[in-house]
Design a protein around this motif. Structure first.
Motif, PDB file in Angstrom:
ATOM      1  N   ALA A  39      38.231 -13.964  -6.932  1.00 17.83           N
ATOM      2  CA  ALA A  39      37.201 -14.320  -6.181  1.00 17.83           C
ATOM      3  C   ALA A  39      35.860 -14.614  -6.976  1.00 17.83           C
ATOM      4  O   ALA A  39      35.005 -15.484  -6.421  1.00 17.83           O
ATOM      5  N   ALA A  40      35.752 -14.148  -8.108  1.00 20.57           N
ATOM      6  CA  ALA A  40      34.493 -14.395  -8.903  1.00 20.57           C
ATOM      7  C   ALA A  40      34.575 -15.965  -9.477  1.00 20.57           C
ATOM      8  O   ALA A  40      33.707 -16.782  -9.375  1.00 20.57           O
ATOM      9  N   ALA A  41      35.959 -16.379  -9.586  1.00 26.97           N
ATOM     10  CA  ALA A  41      35.983 -17.949 -10.024  1.00 26.97           C
ATOM     11  C   ALA A  41      35.867 -18.631  -8.929  1.00 26.97           C
ATOM     12  O   ALA A  41      35.149 -19.963  -9.286  1.00 26.97           O
ATOM     13  N   MET A  42      36.205 -18.522  -7.663  1.00 28.24           N
ATOM     14  CA  MET A  42      35.763 -19.582  -6.834  1.00 28.24           C
ATOM     15  C   MET A  42      34.426 -19.235  -6.159  1.00 28.24           C
ATOM     16  O   MET A  42      33.927 -20.310  -6.068  1.00 28.24           O
ATOM     17  N   ASP A  43      33.736 -18.294  -6.664  1.00 32.81           N
ATOM     18  CA  ASP A  43      32.186 -18.268  -6.413  1.00 32.81           C
ATOM     19  C   ASP A  43      31.484 -19.266  -7.269  1.00 32.81           C
ATOM     20  O   ASP A  43      30.674 -19.909  -7.283  1.00 32.81           O
ATOM     21  N   ILE A  44      32.199 -19.081  -8.634  1.00 35.99           N
ATOM     22  CA  ILE A  44      31.748 -19.872  -9.999  1.00 35.99           C
ATOM     23  C   ILE A  44      31.773 -21.397  -9.466  1.00 35.99           C
ATOM     24  O   ILE A  44      30.860 -22.358  -9.571  1.00 35.99           O
ATOM     25  N   ILE A  45      32.915 -21.762  -9.041  1.00 39.57           N
ATOM     26  CA  ILE A  45      33.246 -23.147  -8.694  1.00 39.57           C
ATOM     27  C   ILE A  45      32.240 -23.635  -7.610  1.00 39.57           C
ATOM     28  O   ILE A  45      31.843 -24.684  -7.580  1.00 39.57           O
ATOM     29  N   ARG A  46      32.109 -22.718  -6.477  1.00 45.12           N
ATOM     30  CA  ARG A  46      31.160 -23.301  -5.366  1.00 45.12           C
ATOM     31  C   ARG A  46      29.841 -23.169  -5.922  1.00 45.12           C
ATOM     32  O   ARG A  46      29.237 -24.542  -5.685  1.00 45.12           O
ATOM     33  N   ASP A  47      29.320 -22.438  -6.661  1.00 45.13           N
ATOM     34  CA  ASP A  47      27.894 -22.279  -6.943  1.00 45.13           C
ATOM     35  C   ASP A  47      27.591 -23.231  -8.113  1.00 45.13           C
ATOM     36  O   ASP A  47      26.469 -23.819  -8.057  1.00 45.13           O
ATOM     37  N   ALA A  48      28.248 -23.174  -9.236  1.00 49.69           N
ATOM     38  CA  ALA A  48      27.867 -23.763 -10.554  1.00 49.69           C
ATOM     39  C   ALA A  48      28.306 -25.562 -10.098  1.00 49.69           C
ATOM     40  O   ALA A  48      27.445 -26.305 -10.579  1.00 49.69           O
ATOM     41  N   ILE A  58      30.563 -26.961 -17.286  1.00 49.17           N
ATOM     42  CA  ILE A  58      31.492 -26.217 -18.018  1.00 49.17           C
ATOM     43  C   ILE A  58      31.949 -25.044 -17.369  1.00 49.17           C
ATOM     44  O   ILE A  58      32.929 -24.640 -17.174  1.00 49.17           O
ATOM     45  N   ALA A  59      31.030 -24.228 -16.625  1.00 49.47           N
ATOM     46  CA  ALA A  59      31.364 -22.997 -16.060  1.00 49.47           C
ATOM     47  C   ALA A  59      31.987 -23.540 -14.881  1.00 49.47           C
ATOM     48  O   ALA A  59      33.067 -22.777 -14.628  1.00 49.47           O
ATOM     49  N   ARG A  60      31.838 -24.513 -14.062  1.00 54.85           N
ATOM     50  CA  ARG A  60      32.671 -24.717 -12.905  1.00 54.85           C
ATOM     51  C   ARG A  60      34.073 -25.090 -13.434  1.00 54.85           C
ATOM     52  O   ARG A  60      35.082 -24.867 -12.849  1.00 54.85           O
ATOM     53  N   GLN A  61      33.993 -25.951 -14.085  1.00 56.49           N
ATOM     54  CA  GLN A  61      35.378 -26.497 -14.908  1.00 56.49           C
ATOM     55  C   GLN A  61      36.211 -25.442 -15.405  1.00 56.49           C
ATOM     56  O   GLN A  61      37.433 -25.372 -15.448  1.00 56.49           O
ATOM     57  N   ASP A 101      32.870 -11.978 -13.778  1.00 59.50           N
ATOM     58  CA  ASP A 101      31.791 -11.591 -12.860  1.00 59.50           C
ATOM     59  C   ASP A 101      30.518 -11.650 -13.576  1.00 59.50           C
ATOM     60  O   ASP A 101      29.598 -12.064 -12.856  1.00 59.50           O
ATOM     61  N   ASP A 102      30.442 -11.657 -14.603  1.00 57.35           N
ATOM     62  CA  ASP A 102      29.367 -11.835 -15.695  1.00 57.35           C
ATOM     63  C   ASP A 102      28.770 -13.287 -15.145  1.00 57.35           C
ATOM     64  O   ASP A 102      27.476 -13.651 -15.063  1.00 57.35           O
ATOM     65  N   MET A 103      29.726 -14.330 -15.272  1.00 52.26           N
ATOM     66  CA  MET A 103      29.450 -15.720 -15.239  1.00 52.26           C
ATOM     67  C   MET A 103      29.003 -16.099 -13.835  1.00 52.26           C
ATOM     68  O   MET A 103      28.122 -16.714 -13.509  1.00 52.26           O
ATOM     69  N   ARG A 104      29.489 -15.413 -12.994  1.00 52.21           N
ATOM     70  CA  ARG A 104      29.106 -15.629 -11.521  1.00 52.21           C
ATOM     71  C   ARG A 104      27.713 -15.000 -11.332  1.00 52.21           C
ATOM     72  O   ARG A 104      26.909 -15.789 -10.330  1.00 52.21           O
ATOM     73  N   ARG A 105      27.438 -13.882 -11.968  1.00 50.91           N
ATOM     74  CA  ARG A 105      25.907 -13.813 -11.717  1.00 50.91           C
ATOM     75  C   ARG A 105      24.952 -14.329 -12.456  1.00 50.91           C
ATOM     76  O   ARG A 105      23.497 -14.188 -12.265  1.00 50.91           O
ATOM     77  N   SER A 106      25.438 -15.427 -13.374  1.00 48.68           N
ATOM     78  CA  SER A 106      24.357 -15.811 -14.023  1.00 48.68           C
ATOM     79  C   SER A 106      23.788 -16.865 -13.313  1.00 48.68           C
ATOM     80  O   SER A 106      24.219 -17.396 -12.358  1.00 48.68           O
ATOM     81  N   GLU A 107      22.486 -17.204 -13.763  1.00 52.44           N
ATOM     82  CA  GLU A 107      21.686 -18.255 -13.081  1.00 52.44           C
ATOM     83  C   GLU A 107      21.915 -19.775 -14.009  1.00 52.44           C
ATOM     84  O   GLU A 107      21.693 -20.711 -13.456  1.00 52.44           O
ATOM     85  N   TYR A 109      24.218 -20.574 -16.423  1.00 53.31           N
ATOM     86  CA  TYR A 109      25.575 -20.772 -16.780  1.00 53.31           C
ATOM     87  C   TYR A 109      25.679 -21.164 -18.485  1.00 53.31           C
ATOM     88  O   TYR A 109      26.016 -22.414 -18.748  1.00 53.31           O
ATOM     89  N   PRO A 110      25.431 -20.140 -19.075  1.00 48.51           N
ATOM     90  CA  PRO A 110      25.610 -20.159 -20.659  1.00 48.51           C
ATOM     91  C   PRO A 110      27.053 -20.761 -20.986  1.00 48.51           C
ATOM     92  O   PRO A 110      27.862 -20.053 -20.589  1.00 48.51           O
ATOM     93  N   ARG A 111      27.130 -21.712 -22.042  1.00 50.90           N
ATOM     94  CA  ARG A 111      28.381 -22.148 -22.404  1.00 50.90           C
ATOM     95  C   ARG A 111      29.315 -21.261 -23.152  1.00 50.90           C
ATOM     96  O   ARG A 111      30.410 -21.120 -23.030  1.00 50.90           O
ATOM     97  N   LYS A 112      28.630 -20.390 -23.806  1.00 49.91           N
ATOM     98  CA  LYS A 112      29.565 -19.051 -24.308  1.00 49.91           C
ATOM     99  C   LYS A 112      30.142 -18.432 -23.366  1.00 49.91           C
ATOM    100  O   LYS A 112      31.189 -17.783 -23.795  1.00 49.91           O
ATOM    101  N   LYS A 113      29.422 -18.000 -22.277  1.00 52.30           N
ATOM    102  CA  LYS A 113      30.081 -17.155 -21.131  1.00 52.30           C
ATOM    103  C   LYS A 113      31.302 -17.945 -20.741  1.00 52.30           C
ATOM    104  O   LYS A 113      32.447 -17.187 -20.469  1.00 52.30           O
ATOM    105  N   ALA A 114      31.137 -19.099 -20.347  1.00 52.37           N
ATOM    106  CA  ALA A 114      32.250 -19.712 -20.001  1.00 52.37           C
ATOM    107  C   ALA A 114      33.620 -19.771 -20.779  1.00 52.37           C
ATOM    108  O   ALA A 114      34.791 -19.878 -20.454  1.00 52.37           O
TER     109      ALA A 114
END
Length: 339
Positions: A39-48, A58-61, A101-107, A109-114
């Protein structure tokens, strides 16, 4: 005792008794952790996917690359509780969920987190006997390209583990790419990119990769006796960037010379290429200029002949004495690195 107080006491006692009779929650399943991570991954894909920066790309990918890996973990741990995994596996499982989850909450999208999100999943897959030969994509390049005006060859490099079993295949927008080089850790393809109409907005092209689980050395000997294996598929979303930094228009206030009368004059400007400069002549008698800029990411800025601060992707210089205006755009790589 007051009847109301007695009523509350009876209710409290009944609640305590009911709670004691209720079954204690069972151990948490691996499937439930994977569902939260998915669910977190799908949110990232949608938002990023709506953001215009290299970190967002990179976050989306990476979230898209995570999805098939989660499915592999689910198949390898079907029916298991988290407590049935060893300590290392539990750490990687929880690390994957927390990183997503951390990446989903990010504004931003730091590359290190992805990168950390995929690294945790990769480590988990390597500890499961059913998936240690699972082909895992951890990176690919390029992550973004400028929309080409003409047909263009494009080299795609895919990095990961166990990628070279059988004949991996890649397609770009449904058209097959040529496999140029292969190893367990890296695949190289040559794709043909058709000319693309510049829509002045961010888009994504679909790279579809089909790989196969690697085989032991003796697997070749029995291949003819077995059905062809099911391919492992990855979807790689290649960001398609507009050809220019944005569009511009300007308005000049001009002294007509007729008893101090002034007129508003439109000054054509147009698009500015990445890393390019657009020089614009101002009309005779101009006493004030307003420049409007709309970046390719949708952000809008305004500059005037009295104040023109640098912006994330470009800077404007307005020289009223020389009656010249210049717009200097950052190079694409530099611009995307800006917050």
């Amino acid at each position: 005792m007051d009847r109301r107080c007695l009523g509350w006491l009876v209710l409290a006692c009944a609640s305590v008794a009911a709670a004691g009779d209720a079954e204690a929650p069972g151990p948490r399943s691996v499937a439930s952790v994977l569902e939260e991570t998915h669910a977190a991954a799908m949110d990232i894909i949608r938002d990023a996917g709506t953001q215009f920066s290299i970190g967002a790309f990179i976050a989306r990918q990476n979230a898209e690359l995570l999805v098939p890996q989660l499915a592999a973990v689910a198949a390898a741990t079907d029916g298991k509780a988290v407590g049935e995994l060893n300590d290392v596996q539990q750490s990687f499982l929880n690390g994957t969920m927390n990183a997503a989850d951390d990446m989903r909450r990010s504004e931003r999208y730091p590359r290190k987190k992805a990168t950390a999100m995929l690294a945790q999943s990769d480590a988990l897959l390597s500890t499961l006997s059913a998936t240690y030969r699972y082909p895992r994509v951890l990176d690919f390049s390029p992550r973004y390209i400028v929309a080409p005006a003409h047909a263009t060859p494009l080299d795609i490099v895919i990095a990961g583990h166990a990628l070279d079993a059988r004949a991996p295949a890649l397609s770009l927008q449904g058209s097959p790419c040529e496999l140029r080089d292969t190893s367990a850790d890296q695949l190289r393809f040559r794709c043909q990119l058709p000319p693309i109409a510049d829509t002045h907005a961010l888009g994504y092209l679909t790279l579809a990769l089909a790989t196969y689980p690697s085989r032991p050395w003796w697997g070749v000997l029995v291949d003819w006796m077995q059905a062809a294996p099911t391919p492992i598929r990855y979807t790689l979303a290649l960001a398609l960037v507009p050809r220019t930094v944005g569009g511009f228009d300007a308005t000049a206030r001009v002294n007509t010379g007729d008893d101090g009368l002034e007129a508003s004059v439109i000054v054509p400007v147009g698009e500015v290429d990445w890393g390019g400069t657009r020089n614009v002549a101002l009309p005779e008698g101009a006493i004030f200029v307003i420049l409007h800029g709309r970046q390719a990411d949708g952000r809008v800025y305004e500059d005037t002949s009295s104040e023109a601060a640098p912006h994330p992707w470009y800077a404007a210089t307005i020289d009223m004495k020389a009656r010249r205006m210049a717009i200097r755009a950052r190079a694409l790589d530099e611009a995307l690195a800006q917050p």
